[in-house]
Scaffold this motif. Structure first.
Motif, PDB file in Angstrom:
ATOM      1  N   LYS A  88       0.506  -1.099  -0.079  1.00 44.97           N
ATOM      2  CA  LYS A  88       0.041   0.171  -0.199  1.00 44.97           C
ATOM      3  C   LYS A  88       0.763   1.226  -0.041  1.00 44.97           C
ATOM      4  O   LYS A  88       0.725   2.284  -0.951  1.00 44.97           O
ATOM      5  CB  LYS A  88      -0.929   0.118   1.253  1.00 44.97           C
ATOM      6  N   MET A  89       1.842   1.224   0.815  1.00 40.77           N
ATOM      7  CA  MET A  89       2.724   2.325   0.827  1.00 40.77           C
ATOM      8  C   MET A  89       3.579   2.468  -0.400  1.00 40.77           C
ATOM      9  O   MET A  89       4.004   3.486  -0.826  1.00 40.77           O
ATOM     10  CB  MET A  89       3.716   2.202   2.163  1.00 40.77           C
ATOM     11  N   ALA A  90       4.084   1.402  -1.001  1.00 41.23           N
ATOM     12  CA  ALA A  90       4.758   1.391  -2.194  1.00 41.23           C
ATOM     13  C   ALA A  90       4.105   1.914  -3.428  1.00 41.23           C
ATOM     14  O   ALA A  90       4.663   2.637  -4.183  1.00 41.23           O
ATOM     15  CB  ALA A  90       5.598   0.065  -2.261  1.00 41.23           C
ATOM     16  N   PHE A  91       2.744   1.492  -3.282  1.00 42.64           N
ATOM     17  CA  PHE A  91       2.057   1.861  -4.583  1.00 42.64           C
ATOM     18  C   PHE A  91       1.566   3.337  -4.394  1.00 42.64           C
ATOM     19  O   PHE A  91       1.700   4.039  -5.399  1.00 42.64           O
ATOM     20  CB  PHE A  91       0.719   0.926  -4.368  1.00 42.64           C
ATOM     21  N   THR A  92       1.334   3.624  -3.193  1.00 42.60           N
ATOM     22  CA  THR A  92       0.767   5.306  -2.896  1.00 42.60           C
ATOM     23  C   THR A  92       2.076   5.930  -3.274  1.00 42.60           C
ATOM     24  O   THR A  92       1.920   7.047  -4.177  1.00 42.60           O
ATOM     25  CB  THR A  92       0.488   5.308  -1.562  1.00 42.60           C
ATOM     26  N   GLN A  93       3.323   5.661  -3.045  1.00 47.27           N
ATOM     27  CA  GLN A  93       4.565   6.236  -3.255  1.00 47.27           C
ATOM     28  C   GLN A  93       4.639   6.434  -4.888  1.00 47.27           C
ATOM     29  O   GLN A  93       5.186   7.512  -5.439  1.00 47.27           O
ATOM     30  CB  GLN A  93       5.678   6.054  -2.582  1.00 47.27           C
ATOM     31  N   ALA A  94       4.779   5.252  -5.299  1.00 50.22           N
ATOM     32  CA  ALA A  94       4.880   5.188  -6.782  1.00 50.22           C
ATOM     33  C   ALA A  94       4.047   6.073  -7.646  1.00 50.22           C
ATOM     34  O   ALA A  94       4.134   6.732  -8.636  1.00 50.22           O
ATOM     35  CB  ALA A  94       4.911   3.848  -7.317  1.00 50.22           C
ATOM     36  N   LEU A  95       2.676   6.127  -7.076  1.00 53.28           N
ATOM     37  CA  LEU A  95       1.588   6.805  -7.999  1.00 53.28           C
ATOM     38  C   LEU A  95       1.662   8.337  -7.611  1.00 53.28           C
ATOM     39  O   LEU A  95       1.509   9.072  -8.723  1.00 53.28           O
ATOM     40  CB  LEU A  95      -0.003   6.451  -7.387  1.00 53.28           C
ATOM     41  N   GLN A  96       2.114   8.728  -6.475  1.00 50.94           N
ATOM     42  CA  GLN A  96       2.428   9.956  -6.013  1.00 50.94           C
ATOM     43  C   GLN A  96       3.524  10.828  -6.877  1.00 50.94           C
ATOM     44  O   GLN A  96       3.465  11.875  -7.390  1.00 50.94           O
ATOM     45  CB  GLN A  96       2.586  10.258  -4.840  1.00 50.94           C
ATOM     46  N   THR A  97       4.535   9.883  -7.051  1.00 49.24           N
ATOM     47  CA  THR A  97       5.731  10.239  -7.844  1.00 49.24           C
ATOM     48  C   THR A  97       5.699  10.168  -9.512  1.00 49.24           C
ATOM     49  O   THR A  97       6.008  11.036 -10.139  1.00 49.24           O
ATOM     50  CB  THR A  97       6.976   9.451  -7.386  1.00 49.24           C
ATOM     51  N   GLY A  98       4.779   9.140 -10.055  1.00 51.43           N
ATOM     52  CA  GLY A  98       5.024   8.732 -11.049  1.00 51.43           C
ATOM     53  C   GLY A  98       3.619   9.418 -12.079  1.00 51.43           C
ATOM     54  O   GLY A  98       3.314   9.228 -13.301  1.00 51.43           O
ATOM     55  N   LEU A  99       2.570   9.759 -11.363  1.00 48.90           N
ATOM     56  CA  LEU A  99       1.263   9.883 -11.845  1.00 48.90           C
ATOM     57  C   LEU A  99       0.641  11.418 -11.550  1.00 48.90           C
ATOM     58  O   LEU A  99       0.480  12.000 -11.955  1.00 48.90           O
ATOM     59  CB  LEU A  99       0.224   8.707 -11.783  1.00 48.90           C
ATOM     60  N   ASN A 100       0.198  11.232  -9.971  1.00 50.03           N
ATOM     61  CA  ASN A 100      -0.418  12.611  -9.512  1.00 50.03           C
ATOM     62  C   ASN A 100      -0.063  12.485  -7.972  1.00 50.03           C
ATOM     63  O   ASN A 100      -0.194  11.432  -7.250  1.00 50.03           O
ATOM     64  CB  ASN A 100      -1.896  12.172  -9.732  1.00 50.03           C
ATOM     65  N   PRO A 101       0.494  13.601  -7.405  1.00 51.21           N
ATOM     66  CA  PRO A 101       0.680  13.759  -6.160  1.00 51.21           C
ATOM     67  C   PRO A 101      -0.415  13.718  -5.435  1.00 51.21           C
ATOM     68  O   PRO A 101      -0.224  13.527  -3.845  1.00 51.21           O
ATOM     69  CB  PRO A 101       1.382  15.022  -5.911  1.00 51.21           C
ATOM     70  N   TYR A 102      -1.785  13.665  -5.676  1.00 48.52           N
ATOM     71  CA  TYR A 102      -2.629  13.379  -4.693  1.00 48.52           C
ATOM     72  C   TYR A 102      -3.392  12.016  -4.801  1.00 48.52           C
ATOM     73  O   TYR A 102      -4.314  11.760  -3.963  1.00 48.52           O
ATOM     74  CB  TYR A 102      -3.997  14.488  -5.019  1.00 48.52           C
ATOM     75  N   PHE A 103      -2.890  10.989  -5.433  1.00 48.58           N
ATOM     76  CA  PHE A 103      -3.405   9.834  -5.269  1.00 48.58           C
ATOM     77  C   PHE A 103      -2.957   8.769  -3.912  1.00 48.58           C
ATOM     78  O   PHE A 103      -1.606   9.148  -3.745  1.00 48.58           O
ATOM     79  CB  PHE A 103      -3.250   8.767  -6.562  1.00 48.58           C
ATOM     80  N   LYS A 104      -3.875   8.194  -3.803  1.00 52.01           N
ATOM     81  CA  LYS A 104      -3.591   7.676  -2.406  1.00 52.01           C
ATOM     82  C   LYS A 104      -4.031   6.186  -2.505  1.00 52.01           C
ATOM     83  O   LYS A 104      -5.595   5.992  -2.783  1.00 52.01           O
ATOM     84  CB  LYS A 104      -4.083   8.129  -1.181  1.00 52.01           C
ATOM     85  N   VAL A 105      -3.684   5.040  -2.224  1.00 53.78           N
ATOM     86  CA  VAL A 105      -4.329   3.669  -2.180  1.00 53.78           C
ATOM     87  C   VAL A 105      -4.909   3.490  -1.016  1.00 53.78           C
ATOM     88  O   VAL A 105      -4.290   3.683   0.124  1.00 53.78           O
ATOM     89  CB  VAL A 105      -2.936   2.699  -2.551  1.00 53.78           C
ATOM     90  N   GLY A 106      -6.165   3.024  -0.815  1.00 51.45           N
ATOM     91  CA  GLY A 106      -6.951   2.910   0.097  1.00 51.45           C
ATOM     92  C   GLY A 106      -6.846   1.305   0.541  1.00 51.45           C
ATOM     93  O   GLY A 106      -6.811   1.171   1.837  1.00 51.45           O
ATOM     94  N   LEU A 107      -6.681   0.509  -0.320  1.00 53.90           N
ATOM     95  CA  LEU A 107      -6.711  -0.718  -0.003  1.00 53.90           C
ATOM     96  C   LEU A 107      -5.843  -1.726  -0.872  1.00 53.90           C
ATOM     97  O   LEU A 107      -5.900  -1.398  -2.081  1.00 53.90           O
ATOM     98  CB  LEU A 107      -8.037  -1.581   0.308  1.00 53.90           C
ATOM     99  N   VAL A 108      -4.978  -2.645  -0.536  1.00 53.83           N
ATOM    100  CA  VAL A 108      -4.198  -3.612  -1.566  1.00 53.83           C
ATOM    101  C   VAL A 108      -4.721  -5.130  -1.055  1.00 53.83           C
ATOM    102  O   VAL A 108      -4.994  -5.429   0.280  1.00 53.83           O
ATOM    103  CB  VAL A 108      -2.731  -3.525  -1.126  1.00 53.83           C
ATOM    104  N   MET A 109      -5.226  -5.990  -1.925  1.00 54.21           N
ATOM    105  CA  MET A 109      -5.724  -7.061  -1.803  1.00 54.21           C
ATOM    106  C   MET A 109      -4.722  -8.185  -2.665  1.00 54.21           C
ATOM    107  O   MET A 109      -4.713  -8.003  -3.913  1.00 54.21           O
ATOM    108  CB  MET A 109      -7.067  -7.115  -2.420  1.00 54.21           C
TER     109      MET A 109
END
Length: 172
Positions: free
Chosen positions: A119-140
């Motif tokens: 969850k942390m790695a995906f959030t960091q990757a999204l905020q760096t590579g796509l949009n700084p406001y994106f946050k992952v709520g849940l990983v399954m």
């Protein structure tokens, strides 16, 4: 020009059909190819893999994005990730949709790849590579994705699973 299928249109309403579907597309046997909304990937073996609709969009906090864009970024978060699938689910109490990322891990993935770490790695990757406001709520983490006969990911099934998991979490 071929006759359209029954029920299909020959042009767009309120948009330039030629520009949207044909501009910049290559020629094949004397005819201009038409743009479509599916994404295909040519694999190392020369085969093609369908990723489904790239215009499958979601609204995350007022920002419209494609699930394929999110997955492209999340797939690079660890070498132990085989594949990801992103869906947006509305929270039980209302409010903006939450991003849920399903992930299939390789057999070599160790115990350090917990859902919280992902969850942390995906959030960091999204905020760096796509949009700084994106946050992952849940990983399954799942063994495999439900697919159609043509190997497209069944996002509606994943979305239903995410909503059920969310309801279960809110009861705890």
């Amino acid at each position: 020009m071929l006759m359209p299928m029954l029920g299909s249109s020959e042009s767009l309403l309120n948009a330039d059909n030629k520009k949207i579907y044909y501009e910049g597309m290559p020629m094949h046997k004397g005819a201009r190819l038409r743009r479509h909304g599916d994404m295909f990937e040519r694999t190392a073996g020369g085969f093609y893999k369908s990723h489904g609709r790239i215009d499958d969009t979601m609204n995350l906090g007022g920002i419209k994005t494609s699930s394929v864009e999110i997955e492209r970024v999340c797939n690079k978060a660890s070498e132990h990730i085989i594949e990801t699938a992103a869906v947006a689910v509305p929270p039980d109490g209302g409010g903006p949709d939450q991003l849920v990322v399903f992930v299939v891990l390789s057999d070599s993935a160790g115990p350090q790849l917990t859902v919280e770490y992902l969850k942390m790695a995906f959030t960091q990757a999204l905020q760096t590579g796509l949009n700084p406001y994106f946050k992952v709520g849940l990983v399954m983490v799942v063994a495999e994705f439900p697919r159609t006969a043509t190997n497209k990911v069944l996002r509606r099934v994943l979305k239903s699973q995410a909503m059920n998991a969310q309801k279960l979490r809110s009861k705890l």
